[in-house]
Scaffold this motif. Structure first.
Motif, short mmCIF file in Angstrom:
data_model
loop_
_atom_site.label_atom_id
_atom_site.label_comp_id
_atom_site.label_asym_id
_atom_site.label_seq_id
_atom_site.Cartn_x
_atom_site.Cartn_y
_atom_site.Cartn_z
N GLY A 75 0.78 -1.23 0.00
CA GLY A 75 0.00 0.00 0.00
C GLY A 75 0.81 1.28 0.00
N ASP A 76 1.77 1.39 0.92
CA ASP A 76 2.57 2.61 0.98
C ASP A 76 3.45 2.76 -0.26
N ILE A 77 3.96 1.63 -0.75
CA ILE A 77 4.74 1.64 -1.99
C ILE A 77 3.89 2.17 -3.14
N ARG A 78 2.64 1.70 -3.23
CA ARG A 78 1.74 2.15 -4.30
C ARG A 78 1.57 3.66 -4.28
N ASN A 79 1.35 4.23 -3.10
CA ASN A 79 1.15 5.68 -3.00
C ASN A 79 2.41 6.46 -3.35
N VAL A 80 3.57 5.90 -3.05
CA VAL A 80 4.84 6.56 -3.40
C VAL A 80 5.05 6.52 -4.91
N ILE A 81 4.74 5.38 -5.53
CA ILE A 81 4.84 5.27 -6.99
C ILE A 81 3.95 6.33 -7.65
N ALA A 82 2.72 6.46 -7.16
CA ALA A 82 1.78 7.45 -7.72
C ALA A 82 2.31 8.87 -7.55
N ALA A 83 2.92 9.15 -6.38
CA ALA A 83 3.44 10.49 -6.10
C ALA A 83 4.60 10.85 -7.01
N LEU A 84 5.44 9.88 -7.36
CA LEU A 84 6.64 10.15 -8.16
C LEU A 84 6.44 9.92 -9.65
N SER A 85 5.25 9.46 -10.03
CA SER A 85 4.99 9.14 -11.43
C SER A 85 4.68 10.40 -12.26
N ASP A 86 5.14 10.36 -13.51
CA ASP A 86 4.77 11.40 -14.48
C ASP A 86 3.89 10.80 -15.57
N ALA A 87 3.17 9.75 -15.25
CA ALA A 87 2.30 9.10 -16.22
C ALA A 87 1.06 9.94 -16.48
N ASP A 100 10.25 -11.46 -6.90
CA ASP A 100 11.05 -10.51 -6.12
C ASP A 100 10.30 -9.19 -6.05
N PHE A 101 9.94 -8.76 -4.85
CA PHE A 101 9.13 -7.56 -4.66
C PHE A 101 9.82 -6.31 -5.21
N PHE A 102 11.09 -6.14 -4.89
CA PHE A 102 11.84 -4.96 -5.33
C PHE A 102 11.92 -4.91 -6.85
N HIS A 103 12.17 -6.05 -7.49
CA HIS A 103 12.24 -6.08 -8.95
C HIS A 103 10.89 -5.70 -9.55
N GLY A 104 9.81 -6.16 -8.93
CA GLY A 104 8.47 -5.81 -9.39
C GLY A 104 8.22 -4.32 -9.30
N ILE A 105 8.66 -3.69 -8.20
CA ILE A 105 8.53 -2.23 -8.04
C ILE A 105 9.27 -1.50 -9.16
N LYS A 106 10.47 -1.96 -9.47
CA LYS A 106 11.26 -1.30 -10.52
C LYS A 106 10.57 -1.39 -11.87
N GLU A 107 9.95 -2.55 -12.16
CA GLU A 107 9.28 -2.71 -13.44
C GLU A 107 8.05 -1.79 -13.55
N ILE A 108 7.25 -1.75 -12.49
CA ILE A 108 6.07 -0.87 -12.51
C ILE A 108 6.50 0.61 -12.54
N SER A 109 7.58 0.94 -11.84
CA SER A 109 8.09 2.32 -11.85
C SER A 109 8.50 2.72 -13.26
N ARG A 110 9.08 1.79 -13.99
CA ARG A 110 9.49 2.08 -15.37
C ARG A 110 8.27 2.33 -16.25
N VAL A 111 7.25 1.50 -16.10
CA VAL A 111 6.03 1.64 -16.90
C VAL A 111 5.33 2.97 -16.61
N LEU A 112 5.33 3.38 -15.33
CA LEU A 112 4.62 4.60 -14.92
C LEU A 112 5.52 5.84 -14.90
N ASN A 113 6.71 5.70 -15.48
CA ASN A 113 7.60 6.86 -15.63
C ASN A 113 7.86 7.56 -14.30
N VAL A 114 8.33 6.79 -13.35
CA VAL A 114 8.61 7.32 -12.01
C VAL A 114 9.94 8.06 -12.00
#
Length: 320
Positions: A58-70, A107-121
């Protein structure tokens, strides 16, 4: 740090306060990293943790959204929470995507990196650990309450919080980021259940003492029932020092304007009150006090102003 490199800023935290800071900071010319707690056990995050034995998303999701330029529509989709459906009710799409990526990559961290790439974090996002972990609190009466969501609900005064299973192994990248930072920011939020879970990981505590950068705590504006009832600003600092020792915190940012009476009354219903800015005590503790009007005037509830705080933090880099 080479003169051509961007200053390195690391933000530690979780909950609702951290994304507010990150949304403001991402527009500045900095090398930004976020280290996020994964000890949440409530709601959608808690259900996914229990069913899939994964870190809380949950907290990771909100941080991804905050840093995304999607695109806004893509972010709306990422943050969408299902209102009905037997299995889906209460889940957010972003949490489900993080769970799916965790399953795909293993791997949770690897998953975060992939979603961050897709959402232009913009920046790096590190979960404090790549494992499922649990938060516990020892209360002043000697009892132990387990679970991030259950700790404030107990209504008892907290003595200390700790994690299991021990030892928690933080991501090496997170430890390295803290050590090499020019500025480390402790985000506002629930002191014992959002802020301290990152800091009590021993290698992170050590890195906070060893870093050459300034470590600044953005203090909460209001107390929180079940966690910080009647706490002053120095009480917040003392709680941090009690957990990870002195010398890890250099500065504190505090709100210096009077809280409106109507707002006080609204928060009084929640047994919350303004955090008293006891500057003399803070200075006795060796803490540099930075004051400012850091509240967003356009919010009905008290929230840190993302632009004001980001400007204040960025100005600290220019002074170092």
């Amino acid at each position: 740090m080479p003169k051509t490199a961007l200053p390195r800023v690391v933000v530690l935290g979780g909950g609702t306060g951290m994304p507010v800071l990150l949304r403001g900071l991402k527009s500045f010319p900095i090398d930004l990293s976020a280290i996020v707690t994964v000890a949440d056990d409530g709601g959608s995050s808690g259900r996914l943790r229990e069913e899939l034995s994964m870190p809380a998303p949950g907290d990771i999701r909100n941080v991804i959204a905050a840093l995304s330029d999607a695109e806004p529509m893509l972010l709306d989709l990422f943050q969408h929470r299902f209102a009905n459906g037997n299995g889906l009710s209460g889940h957010s799409m972003g949490n489900l995507l993080l769970a799916a990526m965790n399953s795909i990559t293993g791997d949770f961290f690897h998953g975060i990196k992939e979603i961050s790439r897709v959402l232009n974090v913009k920046g790096n996002i590190y979960p404090i650990a790549n494992q499922n972990m649990f938060l516990h609190a020892e209360m002043m009466d000697g009892s132990v309450v387990s679970g991030e969501s259950k700790i404030p609900a107990s209504g008892k005064k907290i003595k200390r919080v700790f994690l299991s299973p021990e030892p928690v192994q933080p991501l090496p990248e997170a430890v390295k980021a803290v050590k090499e930072a020019d500025l480390v920011v402790i985000a506002p939020g629930s002191l014992y259940t959002s802020t301290l879970p990152n800091m009590i990981v021993s290698q992170i505590g050590d890195a906070l003492r060893e870093t050459q950068g300034e470590v600044v705590y953005v203090c909460n504006v209001m107390t929180q029932y079940g966690e910080t009832t009647d706490y002053t600003a120095s009480d917040h600092v003392q709680a941090i020092q009690d957990h990870i020792g002195e010398g890890c915190l250099h500065s504190i940012i505090v709100h210096n304007q009077v809280i409106d009476g109507e707002v006080r009354e609204m928060y009084a219903v929640e047994h919350a009150s303004p955090v008293i800015n006891d500057q003399d005590q803070l200075r006795k503790m060796g803490i540099n006090v930075i004051e400012g009007d850091i509240i967003d005037p356009n919010q009905t509830s008290l929230r840190h102003d993302t632009t004001k705080v980001a400007k204040l933090l960025f100005s600290m880099l220019n002074q170092s």
